[in-house]
Design a protein around this motif. Structure first.
Motif, PDB file in Angstrom:
ATOM      1  N   GLY A  16       0.965  -0.985   0.009  1.00 41.52           N
ATOM      2  CA  GLY A  16      -0.085  -0.034   0.038  1.00 41.52           C
ATOM      3  C   GLY A  16       0.862   1.195  -0.072  1.00 41.52           C
ATOM      4  N   LEU A  17       1.797   1.271   0.704  1.00 39.40           N
ATOM      5  CA  LEU A  17       2.804   2.399   0.851  1.00 39.40           C
ATOM      6  C   LEU A  17       3.581   2.574  -0.217  1.00 39.40           C
ATOM      7  CD1 LEU A  17       4.009   2.339   4.510  1.00 39.40           C
ATOM      8  CD2 LEU A  17       2.320   3.750   3.760  1.00 39.40           C
ATOM      9  N   LEU A  18       4.036   1.478  -1.082  1.00 39.81           N
ATOM     10  CA  LEU A  18       4.769   1.562  -2.384  1.00 39.81           C
ATOM     11  C   LEU A  18       3.735   2.273  -3.414  1.00 39.81           C
ATOM     12  CD1 LEU A  18       7.240   0.442  -3.891  1.00 39.81           C
ATOM     13  CD2 LEU A  18       5.475  -1.545  -4.778  1.00 39.81           C
ATOM     14  N   LYS A  19       2.517   2.098  -3.226  1.00 42.28           N
ATOM     15  CA  LYS A  19       1.657   2.906  -4.351  1.00 42.28           C
ATOM     16  C   LYS A  19       1.508   4.334  -4.158  1.00 42.28           C
ATOM     17  CE  LYS A  19      -1.340  -1.433  -5.037  1.00 42.28           C
ATOM     18  NZ  LYS A  19      -0.345  -2.366  -4.557  1.00 42.28           N
ATOM     19  N   VAL A  20       1.470   4.549  -2.767  1.00 37.65           N
ATOM     20  CA  VAL A  20       1.589   6.343  -2.203  1.00 37.65           C
ATOM     21  C   VAL A  20       2.947   6.766  -2.488  1.00 37.65           C
ATOM     22  CG1 VAL A  20       1.201   7.863  -0.389  1.00 37.65           C
ATOM     23  CG2 VAL A  20      -0.396   5.763  -0.957  1.00 37.65           C
ATOM     24  N   LEU A  21       4.089   5.950  -1.881  1.00 37.44           N
ATOM     25  CA  LEU A  21       5.388   6.801  -1.808  1.00 37.44           C
ATOM     26  C   LEU A  21       6.187   6.781  -3.101  1.00 37.44           C
ATOM     27  CD1 LEU A  21       6.088   5.903   2.016  1.00 37.44           C
ATOM     28  CD2 LEU A  21       5.125   7.964   0.793  1.00 37.44           C
ATOM     29  N   VAL A  22       6.175   5.715  -3.645  1.00 40.34           N
ATOM     30  CA  VAL A  22       6.943   5.262  -4.896  1.00 40.34           C
ATOM     31  C   VAL A  22       6.014   5.458  -6.212  1.00 40.34           C
ATOM     32  CG1 VAL A  22       8.212   3.667  -6.031  1.00 40.34           C
ATOM     33  CG2 VAL A  22       8.309   3.740  -3.648  1.00 40.34           C
ATOM     34  N   PHE A  23       5.056   4.746  -6.549  1.00 40.40           N
ATOM     35  CA  PHE A  23       4.391   5.152  -7.719  1.00 40.40           C
ATOM     36  C   PHE A  23       3.488   6.148  -7.608  1.00 40.40           C
ATOM     37  CE2 PHE A  23       4.310   0.092  -7.484  1.00 40.40           C
ATOM     38  CZ  PHE A  23       5.570   0.065  -8.156  1.00 40.40           C
ATOM     39  N   LEU A  55      -9.389   2.686  -3.367  1.00 40.70           N
ATOM     40  CA  LEU A  55     -10.057   1.602  -2.605  1.00 40.70           C
ATOM     41  C   LEU A  55      -8.966   0.347  -2.272  1.00 40.70           C
ATOM     42  CD1 LEU A  55     -13.507   0.754  -4.143  1.00 40.70           C
ATOM     43  CD2 LEU A  55     -12.800   1.684  -1.882  1.00 40.70           C
ATOM     44  N   VAL A  56      -8.205  -0.046  -3.370  1.00 34.31           N
ATOM     45  CA  VAL A  56      -6.878  -0.934  -3.163  1.00 34.31           C
ATOM     46  C   VAL A  56      -6.019  -0.377  -2.116  1.00 34.31           C
ATOM     47  CG1 VAL A  56      -4.909  -2.084  -4.231  1.00 34.31           C
ATOM     48  CG2 VAL A  56      -7.486  -2.076  -5.374  1.00 34.31           C
ATOM     49  N   ILE A  57      -5.385   1.101  -2.602  1.00 37.68           N
ATOM     50  CA  ILE A  57      -4.499   1.771  -1.477  1.00 37.68           C
ATOM     51  C   ILE A  57      -5.056   1.622   0.020  1.00 37.68           C
ATOM     52  CG2 ILE A  57      -3.517   3.918  -0.828  1.00 37.68           C
ATOM     53  CD1 ILE A  57      -3.257   4.344  -3.991  1.00 37.68           C
ATOM     54  N   PHE A  58      -6.400   2.025  -0.078  1.00 34.73           N
ATOM     55  CA  PHE A  58      -7.085   2.109   1.268  1.00 34.73           C
ATOM     56  C   PHE A  58      -6.854   0.692   1.878  1.00 34.73           C
ATOM     57  CE2 PHE A  58     -10.430   1.248   4.088  1.00 34.73           C
ATOM     58  CZ  PHE A  58     -10.245   2.127   5.102  1.00 34.73           C
ATOM     59  N   GLY A  79      -3.116  -3.867   6.366  1.00 32.03           N
ATOM     60  CA  GLY A  79      -1.866  -4.113   6.801  1.00 32.03           C
ATOM     61  C   GLY A  79      -1.782  -3.477   8.276  1.00 32.03           C
ATOM     62  N   LEU A  80      -2.143  -2.362   8.523  1.00 41.22           N
ATOM     63  CA  LEU A  80      -2.359  -1.989   9.924  1.00 41.22           C
ATOM     64  C   LEU A  80      -3.057  -2.678  10.979  1.00 41.22           C
ATOM     65  CD1 LEU A  80      -2.331   2.090   9.358  1.00 41.22           C
ATOM     66  CD2 LEU A  80      -0.308   0.529  10.144  1.00 41.22           C
TER      67      LEU A  80
END
Length: 142
Positions: free
Chosen positions: A27-34, A55-58, A64-65
């Protein structure tokens, strides 16, 4: 002393922590990298609506959390299965091995299985005792 019941609880906890960390990282990869716009653009290139990317990011970050904390482990694991099946289908054209260009489908399918096993096992040891959700059967809330 060897106690199979305690060992199973520790095994479930280790699986939950590993799985939760991996899902959170994706999820963080989708936010912070991509980046979110980049992820939305990728989903659009697959013919999916922008809302699917959000929705997938959320699901990956919140799921995960929640897994790491041990909150609603069975529900979260079951909820992640459609996301992981979607990832499996996205990677199908790339072949089986995840080391293939674009990543194959072996790893996403393995994560589907991990989610299923985690849903069957429950949270295990060291899990947060989250409040019961009245609309969800008690058996799913362990």
């Amino acid at each position: 002393m060897f106690n199979p019941n305690n060992n199973a609880a520790y095994g479930a906890a280790l699986l939950r922590l590993s799985f939760g960390t991996l899902i959170l990282a994706h999820g963080l990869l989708k936010v912070l990298v991509f980046t979110v716009p980049g992820t939305v653009g990728f989903f659009a290139s697959l013919g999916l609506p922008a809302i699917a990317a959000y929705l997938v990011i959320f699901a990956e970050i919140a799921g995960g959390l929640a897994l790491i904390a041990g909150a609603y482990t069975r529900i979260v694991s079951l909820g992640l299965i459609p996301v992981l099946i979607g990832a499996t289908f996205v990677h199908l054209p790339n072949g089986w091995l995840f080391s293939a260009e674009g990543g194959g489908w072996e790893f996403p399918l393995f994560l589907v299985m991990i989610a299923g096993v985690q849903a069957l096992l429950g949270a295990g040891a060291f899990a947060l005792k989250a409040p019961r959700l009245p609309v969800i059967p008690q058996a799913l809330q362990a």
